[in-house]
Scaffold this active site. Sequence first.
Site, short mmCIF file in Angstrom:
data_model
loop_
_atom_site.label_atom_id
_atom_site.label_comp_id
_atom_site.label_asym_id
_atom_site.label_seq_id
_atom_site.Cartn_x
_atom_site.Cartn_y
_atom_site.Cartn_z
N ARG A 142 -6.51 -4.76 3.77
CA ARG A 142 -6.47 -4.29 5.15
C ARG A 142 -5.80 -2.92 5.19
NH1 ARG A 142 -2.19 -5.52 9.72
NH2 ARG A 142 -3.17 -4.34 11.40
N HIS A 197 -3.59 2.17 14.35
CA HIS A 197 -2.32 1.58 13.91
C HIS A 197 -1.19 2.57 14.22
CE1 HIS A 197 -0.38 -1.35 10.87
NE2 HIS A 197 0.60 -0.63 11.40
N GLU A 248 -0.64 -4.29 16.89
CA GLU A 248 0.63 -4.48 17.58
C GLU A 248 0.76 -3.65 18.86
OE1 GLU A 248 3.97 -4.07 14.97
OE2 GLU A 248 3.36 -5.74 13.69
N ASN A 275 0.62 -10.71 13.29
CA ASN A 275 1.67 -10.20 12.41
C ASN A 275 2.95 -10.96 12.72
OD1 ASN A 275 -0.19 -8.28 11.64
ND2 ASN A 275 0.86 -6.55 12.59
N TYR A 316 7.04 -12.07 11.05
CA TYR A 316 8.05 -11.91 10.00
C TYR A 316 9.24 -12.84 10.16
CZ TYR A 316 5.58 -7.62 8.72
OH TYR A 316 4.62 -6.73 8.31
N GLU A 374 -0.22 -9.68 8.83
CA GLU A 374 0.97 -9.15 8.16
C GLU A 374 1.99 -10.25 8.01
OE1 GLU A 374 2.88 -5.65 9.74
OE2 GLU A 374 0.98 -4.64 10.16
#
Length: 484
Positions: A100, A145, A190, A324, A326, A395
């Site tokens: 990606r 992005h 995002e 995404n 984390y 992500e």
Amino acid sequence: MVIKYWIVLYLVLSLTTGEQIKQFRRKFSDNIIFGAGTSAYQIEGAWNKDGKTESVWDRLSHTKPCVIHNCHTGDIAADSYNNYERDVQMMKEMGLDFYRFSISWSRILPTNSPDDINKAGVSYYNKLINEMLKYNITPMVTIHHFDVPLQLEALGGWVNPKMVDWFVNYARVVYELFGDRVKTWFTINEPREYCTQMSEIVNKSGVNDYLCARHMLLGHAKAYYVYQNEFKAKYGGKVGIVLNSLWYEPESEKDAEAAEDKLQFELGQYAHPIFSKTGDWPSVLKDRIAAKSAAQGFSESRLPEFTPEEVELIKGSSDFFGLNHYTSALVYRNNSVKGFYPSPSYEDDIGVITYQPETWEKTIATWLKVTPWGFYKLLNKIREDYGNPPLYVTENGCPTGPGLFDTQRVFFYKKYLNAMLDSIDEGSDVRVYTAWSLMDNFEWFMGYHDKFGLYEVDFNSPTRTRTPRASVFYYKKVIKTRRV
């Protein structure tokens, strides 16, 4: 040194408890594919070469006094503009199913005119895509992005309603240029992160972020239908959007509403209009922002409305749910939140306080604690709230300091992949997993401090030498055996 490296690597890959040995036998189904990701500004460099014009991040990184850690810039970054063949070799070494990456808007359309396409920029992406296909690595492309062309940001960027058409024109160009080989497209990466950060930079939080959100959702939806109407029959690809979210855990039972509100403002603000059956903003956004706006003396809500036609346009405008993720945080709401944030502002509208306990496993990034249980809960939440859409993890990763022995990253991936399997076992339709990132890159306001790369990049080397970390060998084994 070489012997020491392989001894440490063997220990990292072999060190398992009894429970981990049990988990190691768990297998992914054949319909899940594995890859890695990056974005244009973070790795390409060549910021003003071969016809490329400035993006907002080129300008931010050159601002004095510095707003980026250690005054770092993306001027050269990992120099992938000149090292794309080595990048593809890295993909091949790991056995990636896909890669990606994003396309730089200002490298393709330096004047923002769809009639003024930069041939050198097109040539770069053609060479990258063709090199990947030579080794059966699937390209997955993010159209936008973060790196808005500076000339468009000067006109208001995503706060300007004209940005919708500018973005759609750009999307059509890249579909035409690369759609014969690219079958998976991510329109915008995002959007909430971009909208809130840019609104804070210009001190317009609570106003600009919602205008930005409205226009990004419309831009995404219109770009989606451009593909459906003009390219789908010919190329048969898929188009979606990439949203980001932490998992928000209530500090106590009485904070369940606060945690839900935070999640709706962060994820639901973009997911609800696209993936819910009713469309439109989540009700909590409409109710809280309207009430706050009235109390602050505004004649109408600071949250702009969608017309009924726009609601129908946005609803269902994604072939998959790009995520995404984390880390996680605890959430509470009590009297201390009053006056805690500037008013008006996005955070004041939400009206909660979030934090991460010191007892949670730390990483080199202060904002990122290792919380795989939150990943599991977030995947389940998306399945339950939005009818179990095909989910692409676009992500997921862990930052470390410099060096090749990234033990924490290896165990981060083990824990998060197991959490993902737990959710899959309960019915979540996860089809794609993307490790962030293929190599060390420019990590936005943190510059080169946080190392997310599976491959270490020597930023002191003129050739930006790439060297595999221990996590490369672990991830390669996961991809080959389809086991964690």
